[in-house]
Design a protein around this motif. Structure first.
Motif, short mmCIF file in Angstrom:
data_model
loop_
_atom_site.label_atom_id
_atom_site.label_comp_id
_atom_site.label_asym_id
_atom_site.label_seq_id
_atom_site.Cartn_x
_atom_site.Cartn_y
_atom_site.Cartn_z
N GLU A 98 0.83 -1.21 0.00
CA GLU A 98 0.00 0.00 0.00
C GLU A 98 0.87 1.26 0.00
OE1 GLU A 98 -3.27 0.29 2.59
OE2 GLU A 98 -4.22 -1.37 1.54
N THR A 107 -6.76 0.65 -3.07
CA THR A 107 -6.04 -0.25 -2.15
C THR A 107 -7.04 -0.90 -1.22
OG1 THR A 107 -5.73 1.46 -0.49
CG2 THR A 107 -4.00 1.25 -2.15
N THR A 165 -2.91 -1.92 -5.26
CA THR A 165 -2.29 -3.15 -4.76
C THR A 165 -3.11 -4.32 -5.28
OG1 THR A 165 -3.71 -2.96 -2.86
CG2 THR A 165 -1.50 -2.08 -2.64
#
Length: 728
Positions: A326, A362, A388
């Motif tokens: 992240e 994320t 991510t």
């Protein structure tokens, strides 16, 4: 391989031995055991010399008993047998305690010879083996047998607790007759043309060689198997990829890319231009690009990737960038938005007319921003998304995904890349970025299905980094000086990192985290932790400076806040774990002190060091270690301090590690299939095997005429690994 070689070892060896083999060595079938090759061979006349025993390693030695005596202690209640053995080069003490004394006392009479195996430890400053397993060499054999026995090569197998090398050798004897049934994967023309022995013969020779020449012939042959089968798999992969359809994405004149280039405050380096041309060439074809972009930290990979993403957006597609953490995703998002300025504000008031939206996705995002981001992706409003693994979830739908950029490939599971590929209407183009320099042979082996581009010059204005080893144990005043250097950097308005191997609060002192090198064992000191070091520094040598901590177990928002403050210059010193290894960009940070530097790998140290010297002021990297001067760990640190050339360092790194780790667990999660092929030394074999494989696949993509090769592919690339290559 089929038939007998697939039989479970329980049938041949019995359940007890088979269980130890499966659990400790991952050997489950007759075929597995046939491919468990000896690590080295001892001639009965000359063995691991006792004079050169490595501390804390499992050794097998052959030696003669010089003397044996029983000592009593505890007023005669305890008994200890001490045996001294010698091989002409040195002496070694063996100890047996308690009930374990009786048998060795009868077996190990002075003058007798035996094979001993155990871990070398230190007691009273002398090397010893406690309770070694042993096997006598001179019992029950007639004269002729003894001399025949003395002339043979003894195979020493990679062993484990509970299974000494000679027990493995006995198990191999039980399965060796089946070597005849091994299916030979090499095409006969290739085998004859290269003068290689047939596979059954190679297996016999590697396990039971008569001479060193037998070993060499067997190893050469088995290397070819591994290299050729692997290169065939990769060649088929490339061949299949070349048949896949993809939408060609050509940049549009006067679009986003041109607008972006026009406002770049600097000119692209020669390398960036060359690599960009390769990437744009791939994007313009109707087959998916599969390109690996290697570049030193700070060589401007992100810029090359961003320009490719903009070109795809110009061509009506979307681009996704996948980051491993992240912190990194947030950073990439920040730097991309900064580089693009109002070009990243598509659909907003004040956005440039050619603008697009750049969204972040994320796992820890709140529900509302997440919904907005998902909507922007589905409608195509967002041309660029950075995120991510959250990007890969089923809920994420793209309007038209044209390019996937993966950052730091080796941290990425293959499944994830595959899932992301499935998001496009057709397979999207793929650009993989890595800052870990990969030597050519490894690139040919690990990333053999990707074309490679290398960015090897640093952008102008980057400063050199001076690196020094600080031997804290030998010269404590060096460490004191290191902290003074940090204060000096801060006084001139700069900032510093202090990197530690561990977080602290001791959640990670599990057995797993403690599996350390023998050198650590010798010290019995846990690695230094961020929380402890930060406390000591603020109270001591860095008193009065603004010190903050950063580590992987902080909540994402806190991590981001700390990084923001550090980037804004509101903290002087950041004490962190390796979360700073990738992507943290603070040009004002000029010094880095790496504590317990010997606990990090060579490439990791190189990556970490790349975080300083990103601005115009020169960088300083201090590698602090308590390792003694003569240790391999110190040699490794010396190598890192001596060169800034990542390719040179990655070679050193590979030579120090087992090849298995190169293709390692991180790559595929599957046990490395390389057993005799050494990626660095066997460059010629790998290159030659690649040529042969390309020719074979071009002539017969389905390998219809080579059923044995197909069988071997299935065996070597057991389904997981085939998939791993597939998804590469």
């Amino acid at each position: 391989m089929d038939g007998v070689l697939d039989e479970p070892l329980t049938k041949t060896l019995g359940p007890a031995t088979a269980k130890v083999m499966a659990e400790n060595l991952d050997l489950r079938t007759v075929g597995d055991l046939l491919h468990h090759y000896p690590r080295r061979y001892e001639e009965r006349g000359q063995l691991t010399r006792l004079a050169e025993l490595p501390l804390d390693e499992h050794v097998t030695v052959v030696a003669q008993v010089a003397d044996a005596r029983v000592l009593t202690f505890n007023g005669g209640r305890g008994r200890r047998l001490e045996v001294t053995i010698t091989d002409g080069s040195g002496r070694l003490q063996l100890v047996f305690f308690g009930r374990g004394v009786h048998r060795p006392q009868q077996d190990l009479l002075p003058g007798s010879r035996a094979m001993f195996a155990g871990r070398v430890s230190v007691f009273n400053r002398r090397l010893q083996l406690a309770h070694p397993a042993y096997e006598r060499l001179d019992a029950d054999s007639g004269e002729g047998a003894v001399s025949a026995f003395a002339g043979r090569l003894i195979p020493i197998y990679p062993a484990c607790k509970g299974l000494e090398s000679w027990k493995i050798a006995k198990a191999v004897d039980a399965v060796l007759p089946h070597a005849d049934e091994a299916v030979d994967p090499l095409p006969a023309t290739l085998r004859d043309g290269r003068g290689l022995v047939p596979l059954p013969q190679a297996l016999l020779k590697i396990h039971r060689p008569g001479t060193r020449a037998d070993v060499a012939a067997a190893r050469q042959r088995l290397k070819w198997d591994e290299a050729f089968v692997l290169q065939t798999a990769l060649a088929r992969r490339r061949h299949a990829d070349a048949q896949l359809p993809a939408a060609a994405r050509r940049p549009v004149p006067g679009g986003l890319l041109d607008a972006f280039d026009a406002r770049l405050p600097f000119t692209l380096t020669e390398g960036q231009r060359k690599v960009s041309a390769e990437v744009f060439g791939d994007l313009a074809t109707e087959h998916p690009m599969h390109r690996l972009l290697q570049g030193e930290v700070g060589s401007g990979k992100t810029l090359v990737a961003l320009r490719a993403m903009l070109a795809v957006v110009d061509a009506g597609g979307q681009a996704a960038m996948l980051a491993p953490t992240e912190v990194l995703a947030q950073q990439h998002h920040r730097s991309v938005v900064e580089m693009m300025g109002d070009l990243a504000e598509g659909g907003m008031l004040g956005g440039a007319e050619r603008a697009t939206k750049v969204v972040l996705l994320t796992g820890s995002m709140g529900a509302a921003p997440r919904r907005r981001a998902l909507l922007d992706l589905a409608t195509g409003e967002a041309g660029i998304v950075i995120g991510t693994h959250a990007l890969i979830e089923d809920k994420v739908q793209f309007h038209d995904l044209g390019l996937v950029v993966v950052d730091e490939q080796h941290r990425f599971g293959v499944e994830q890349r595959d899932a992301l590929r499935g998001k496009g209407r057709q397979p999207p183009h793929l650009l993989v970025m890595t800052a870990t320099p990969i030597p050519r042979t490894v690139a040919m082996t690990v990333f053999g299905d990707l074309e490679t581009s290398v960015l090897d010059q640093l952008p102008a204005g980057r400063s050199p980094i001076a690196s020094h080893v600080v031997p804290a144990a030998d010269k404590p005043h060096f460490l004191a000086r290191a902290w003074e250097r940090v204060r000096e950097e801060v006084e001139t308005g700069h900032q510093a990192y202090v990197v530690c191997p561990r977080i602290g609060d001791d959640l990670d002192t599990s057995a797993e985290a403690r599996r350390t090198s023998p050198e650590d064992e010798a010290e019995k000191r846990p690695p230094l932790a961020v929380l402890d070091v930060a406390g000591q520094l603020t109270a001591g040598p860095l008193k009065g400076l603004r010190v903050e901590v950063l580590h992987g177990r902080m909540p994402p928002d806190d991590k981001d806040a700390v990084m923001r403050r550090f980037a804004a210059g509101e903290a002087d010193v950041l004490v962190a774990t390796t979360v700073v290894e990738v992507g943290v960009n603070v040009p004002n940070a000029t010094a880095m002190v790496i504590m317990d530097a010997d606990r990090f790998g060579v490439s990791q140290l190189h990556q970490l060091r790349g975080r300083v010297g990103r601005g115009s002021a020169p960088g300083l990297c201090l590698l602090v270690t308590e390792m003694p001067e003569a240790s391999p760990a110190r040699a490794r640190l010396g190598a890192v301090a001596a060169t800034l050339d990542g390719f040179e360092l990655s070679r050193i790194d590979l030579e120090q590690r087992r090849e298995g780790d190169v293709l390692g667990q991180a790559q595929s999660g599957v046990r490395s299939s390389l057993r005799v092929l050494a990626v660095i030394e066997d460059e010629e074999v790998i290159a030659a095997a690649r040529e042969e494989a390309v020719a074979v696949v071009a002539a017969d993509p389905e390998l219809a005429g080579l059923p044995e090769l197909r069988t071997a592919l299935d065996a070597l690339l057991d389904k997981d690994r085939e998939q791993y290559l597939d998804k590469g």
